[in-house]
Design a protein around this motif. Sequence first.
Motif, PDB file in Angstrom:
ATOM      1  N   SER A  13      -5.873   5.171   8.974  1.00  0.00           N
ATOM      2  CA  SER A  13      -5.176   4.464   8.148  1.00  0.00           C
ATOM      3  C   SER A  13      -4.333   5.251   6.957  1.00  0.00           C
ATOM      4  O   SER A  13      -3.239   4.722   6.666  1.00  0.00           O
ATOM      5  CB  SER A  13      -6.207   3.516   7.496  1.00  0.00           C
ATOM      6  N   LYS A  51       1.044  -1.282   0.194  1.00  0.00           N
ATOM      7  CA  LYS A  51      -0.172   0.077   0.142  1.00  0.00           C
ATOM      8  C   LYS A  51       0.858   1.225   0.045  1.00  0.00           C
ATOM      9  O   LYS A  51       0.599   2.242  -0.629  1.00  0.00           O
ATOM     10  CB  LYS A  51      -0.919  -0.033   1.334  1.00  0.00           C
ATOM     11  N   GLN A  67      -8.375   7.167  -1.136  1.00  0.00           N
ATOM     12  CA  GLN A  67      -8.840   6.085  -0.660  1.00  0.00           C
ATOM     13  C   GLN A  67      -9.605   5.043  -1.650  1.00  0.00           C
ATOM     14  O   GLN A  67      -9.607   4.026  -1.561  1.00  0.00           O
ATOM     15  CB  GLN A  67      -9.950   6.350   0.570  1.00  0.00           C
ATOM     16  N   TRP A  83      -8.124   1.639  -1.519  1.00  0.00           N
ATOM     17  CA  TRP A  83      -9.080   0.637  -0.731  1.00  0.00           C
ATOM     18  C   TRP A  83     -10.276   0.755  -1.820  1.00  0.00           C
ATOM     19  O   TRP A  83     -11.463   1.229  -1.228  1.00  0.00           O
ATOM     20  CB  TRP A  83      -9.209   0.853   0.495  1.00  0.00           C
ATOM     21  N   ASP A 139     -12.705  -1.113  -2.439  1.00  0.00           N
ATOM     22  CA  ASP A 139     -14.034  -1.997  -1.963  1.00  0.00           C
ATOM     23  C   ASP A 139     -14.165  -1.882  -0.274  1.00  0.00           C
ATOM     24  O   ASP A 139     -14.891  -2.539   0.242  1.00  0.00           O
ATOM     25  CB  ASP A 139     -14.061  -3.247  -2.588  1.00  0.00           C
ATOM     26  N   THR A 140     -13.344  -1.106   0.371  1.00  0.00           N
ATOM     27  CA  THR A 140     -13.231  -1.214   1.729  1.00  0.00           C
ATOM     28  C   THR A 140     -13.463   0.376   2.208  1.00  0.00           C
ATOM     29  O   THR A 140     -12.601   1.208   1.872  1.00  0.00           O
ATOM     30  CB  THR A 140     -12.082  -1.736   2.115  1.00  0.00           C
ATOM     31  N   VAL A 192     -12.117   2.872   4.905  1.00  0.00           N
ATOM     32  CA  VAL A 192     -10.981   2.990   5.766  1.00  0.00           C
ATOM     33  C   VAL A 192     -11.129   4.545   6.582  1.00  0.00           C
ATOM     34  O   VAL A 192     -11.259   5.494   5.871  1.00  0.00           O
ATOM     35  CB  VAL A 192      -9.540   2.839   5.163  1.00  0.00           C
TER      36      VAL A 192
END
Length: 210
Positions: A64, A29, A51, A55, A57-58, A60
């Motif tokens: 983070s 990442k 983001q 990420w 599909d998530t 955060v």
Amino acid sequence: MRFDLGPLILDTDRHQLFRDGAPVHVSTKAYALLALLVESRPRALSKDEIQRALWPDTFVSDTSLTTLVNEVRTVLGESARDPGLIRTVHGFGYAFEGAARTAPLSASAPRLVWGDRDIMLDEGENVLGRDTSARGSIPDASLSRRHARITIRDGVATLEDLESKNGTFVGGKRVTGPTLLADGDAVRLGLVQLIFRAAPGSLATTKTVR
């Protein structure tokens, strides 16, 4: 594409970072964030945009992303209090500051190819082994800490075994003394298979050095 970031070389084709020719280990990442910022420069990217890219599909938290930015800054040798290449755009996101000049291709320098990784070789002595402090660090249990040495002098590459436990081989033959390398030679250190690639135009690009 290879970018000269000053303290590091970012190679987006090989998905690697290099410092002084040696690979720099970062999280997947963190590498993705640095590459995203460099390729988007000088435009600042919003936190939401970053983001979605890292990420997709998530969900955060901002924490983070902040942690990831701090990892990138640590690799670059800077901090949030003393930023250099990574600029915080308060209330918005982050941007890459700097020219990020195109760097010479790795093929212009001698190297060992280990799968999809290049181990760059400098003029002079290059120690190969499991020791993480060595330029040619290869994290494999079959290697000794200081397994072998490749010396580059005036376009000639010489390989020597450093009394390793599992041996050093060129073309299937065990190395028992200084051995000249030519471009394309198959090198084995313990159980690790590598290919030697010489710098274009050097004496090691032909088999006549044998």
